[in-house]
Design an enzyme around this catalytic site. Structure first.
Site, PDB file in Angstrom:
ATOM      1  N   SER A 267      -2.134  36.948  -1.794  1.00 35.32           N
ATOM      2  CA  SER A 267      -2.588  35.823  -0.968  1.00 35.32           C
ATOM      3  C   SER A 267      -3.740  36.166  -0.025  1.00 35.32           C
ATOM      4  CB  SER A 267      -1.411  35.232  -0.189  1.00 35.32           C
ATOM      5  OG  SER A 267      -0.518  34.611  -1.093  1.00 35.32           O
TER       6      SER A 267
ATOM      7  N   GLY B 146       0.593  31.353 -14.529  1.00 33.33           N
ATOM      8  CA  GLY B 146       1.111  31.473 -13.174  1.00 33.33           C
ATOM      9  C   GLY B 146       0.026  31.676 -12.122  1.00 33.33           C
TER      10      GLY B 146
ATOM     11  N   GLY C 124      14.794  28.349  -7.734  1.00 34.33           N
ATOM     12  CA  GLY C 124      13.927  27.665  -6.767  1.00 34.33           C
ATOM     13  C   GLY C 124      12.644  27.170  -7.413  1.00 34.33           C
TER      14      GLY C 124
ATOM     15  N   LYS D 241      12.521  31.445   1.497  1.00 37.42           N
ATOM     16  CA  LYS D 241      12.163  30.024   1.334  1.00 37.42           C
ATOM     17  C   LYS D 241      13.271  29.060   1.782  1.00 37.42           C
ATOM     18  CE  LYS D 241       8.809  30.651  -2.398  1.00 37.42           C
ATOM     19  NZ  LYS D 241       8.372  30.213  -3.731  1.00 37.42           N
TER      20      LYS D 241
ATOM     21  N   ASP E 129       4.757  24.638  -4.131  1.00 32.44           N
ATOM     22  CA  ASP E 129       4.945  25.056  -5.528  1.00 32.44           C
ATOM     23  C   ASP E 129       4.859  23.837  -6.443  1.00 32.44           C
ATOM     24  OD1 ASP E 129       5.254  27.745  -4.971  1.00 32.44           O
ATOM     25  OD2 ASP E 129       7.436  27.619  -4.776  1.00 32.44           O
TER      26      ASP E 129
HETATM   27  P1  ATR Z   1      12.941  31.605  -8.346  1.00 25.57           P
HETATM   28  O1  ATR Z   1      13.057  31.164  -6.933  1.00 25.57           O
HETATM   29  O2  ATR Z   1      11.701  32.408  -8.649  1.00 25.57           O
HETATM   30  O3  ATR Z   1      13.134  30.488  -9.314  1.00 25.57           O
HETATM   31  P2  ATR Z   1      15.645  32.432  -8.842  1.00 25.57           P
HETATM   32  O4  ATR Z   1      16.126  31.298  -8.001  1.00 25.57           O
HETATM   33  O5  ATR Z   1      16.288  33.763  -8.699  1.00 25.57           O
HETATM   34  O6  ATR Z   1      14.105  32.687  -8.570  1.00 25.57           O
HETATM   35  O7  ATR Z   1      15.667  31.966 -10.370  1.00 25.57           O
HETATM   36  C1  ATR Z   1      15.397  32.823 -11.435  1.00 25.57           C
HETATM   37  C2  ATR Z   1      15.562  32.066 -12.749  1.00 25.57           C
HETATM   38  O8  ATR Z   1      15.336  32.985 -13.841  1.00 25.57           O
HETATM   39  C3  ATR Z   1      16.943  31.488 -12.943  1.00 25.57           C
HETATM   40  O9  ATR Z   1      16.846  30.319 -13.711  1.00 25.57           O
HETATM   41  C4  ATR Z   1      17.634  32.602 -13.728  1.00 25.57           C
HETATM   42  O10 ATR Z   1      18.751  32.193 -14.462  1.00 25.57           O
HETATM   43  P3  ATR Z   1      20.228  32.204 -13.756  1.00 25.57           P
HETATM   44  O11 ATR Z   1      20.279  30.955 -12.926  1.00 25.57           O
HETATM   45  O12 ATR Z   1      21.177  32.189 -14.882  1.00 25.57           O
HETATM   46  O13 ATR Z   1      20.277  33.456 -12.931  1.00 25.57           O
HETATM   47  C5  ATR Z   1      16.519  33.013 -14.646  1.00 25.57           C
HETATM   48  N1  ATR Z   1      16.733  34.350 -15.202  1.00 25.57           N
HETATM   49  C6  ATR Z   1      16.533  35.527 -14.580  1.00 25.57           C
HETATM   50  N2  ATR Z   1      16.845  36.560 -15.417  1.00 25.57           N
HETATM   51  C7  ATR Z   1      17.259  36.003 -16.589  1.00 25.57           C
HETATM   52  C8  ATR Z   1      17.715  36.521 -17.846  1.00 25.57           C
HETATM   53  N3  ATR Z   1      17.807  37.857 -18.050  1.00 25.57           N
HETATM   54  N4  ATR Z   1      18.040  35.640 -18.823  1.00 25.57           N
HETATM   55  C9  ATR Z   1      17.948  34.305 -18.625  1.00 25.57           C
HETATM   56  N5  ATR Z   1      17.521  33.755 -17.464  1.00 25.57           N
HETATM   57  C10 ATR Z   1      17.189  34.585 -16.457  1.00 25.57           C
END
Ligand code: ATR
Length: 277
Positions: free
Chosen positions: A20, A242, A133, A69, A104
């Site tokens: 940033s 992204g 999120g 957040k 976002d």
């Molecule tokens: P952010 O705020 O960046 O969205 P987050 O709230 O931790 O971060 O969300 C991460 C997302 O990636 C979630 O949808 C998570 O799935 P879960 O709700 O089941 O945790 C997904 N995610 C992370 N690792 C994963 C994996 N190995 N396989 C499938 N989904 C994954």
């Protein structure tokens, strides 16, 4: 007479890797604004104290990133978007009050607009992977732009169901195993999970059955071109990455802090892309 230079910061934990300062530094320079943008690594224990005295720390506002957040939402006066998404990522002081929003949403939508202007006139239904999120911001943005059905597939199914409870029946929760069926003929796919990010497991899906003129968006920006986006590009589909989202989400914060609504430029994209590479 002393003149103070307005300063903003990104607050995270960790935060040192943040791009940033480079992103906002580009605009400060481009518009000839005397201002500053810094990184503040603040632990969860210290976050409330820090944002509670933002002006005392020398700031007119801030971006907020992981893991703050949710706390930022609680500790500020959020607008309708931040409330709806359930997270705030941009703070600014207004009449002595700490206000917040969630950019976002416009970051994601801005990246789609840049990739395929007018997309919303031809797309009624979308598939979103992930229900965290970032997923909430993506789903909210799609619904706000008139997409009628958003299929949300998430490893943890209850979190996809929670999105229907939050946003209504336009959200269709799905199981991860449903993804191949959902992609058949799909015109818009957005990955909001961390899968495909450097150091994370790959996102193993086949976009072959998607509509040939479809759009694929990925919130991951390291690497810049994820295997998902490379596959979409190889098929001649429109792609939004992204970094596009990161740039577009930054616009409104800059405007609040420094008084000018900046434009995302190709030159700025290349500057950040080189940094990421
Ligand atoms: P952010 O705020 O960046 O969205 P987050 O709230 O931790 O971060 O969300 C991460 C997302 O990636 C979630 O949808 C998570 O799935 P879960 O709700 O089941 O945790 C997904 N995610 C992370 N690792 C994963 C994996 N190995 N396989 C499938 N989904 C994954």
């Amino acid at each position: 007479m002393t003149e103070t230079t307005p300063a903003a910061c990104v607050i995270g934990y960790p935060a040192k890797h943040s791009r940033s300062p480079k992103l906002h530094g580009y605009w400060l320079n481009k518009y000839g604004i005397k201002g500053d943008y810094r990184i503040e690594e603040v632990s969860p224990d210290d976050f409330a104290g820090f944002v509670g005295d933002l002006a005392g720390y020398g700031y007119v506002g801030a971006n907020v990133t992981m893991p703050h957040k949710d706390a930022a939402l609680e500790l500020s006066e959020p607008d309708a978007r931040a409330r709806a998404v359930g997270a705030a990522n941009t703070l600014w002081l207004e009449d002595g009050k700490l206000k917040s929003t969630n950019t976002d949403v416009e970051g994601f939508i801005g990246s789609l607009d840049a990739a395929a202007r007018g997309w919303e006139t031809r797309i009624n239904s979308a598939v979103v992977l992930g229900a965290g999120g970032a997923g909430r911001a993506v789903v909210y943005g799609l619904l706000e732009r008139g997409v009628q059905t958003v299929h949300v597939a998430n490893r943890t199914h209850e979190k996809a169901v929670a999105l229907r409870e939050r946003f209504g029946d336009a959200v269709q929760p799905a199981h991860w195993d449903d993804v191949p069926d959902l992609l058949a003929g799909a015109a818009l796919l957005a990955n909001s999970t961390s899968l495909g990010m450097a150091g994370q497991p790959p996102l193993e899906i086949d976009i072959g059955p998607m509509a040939a003129d479809g759009i694929v968006a990925d919130i991951v920006y390291v690497p810049l071109k994820t295997p998902l986006l490379a596959a979409a590009e190889a098929r001649g589909m429109s792609i939004a990455n992204g970094l596009d989202m990161l740039l577009h989400q930054a616009v409104t914060g800059f405007e609040h802090w420094f008084g000018t609504r900046p434009a995302v430029t190709r030159e700025q994209y290349e500057l950040l892309a080189a940094d990421i590479a």
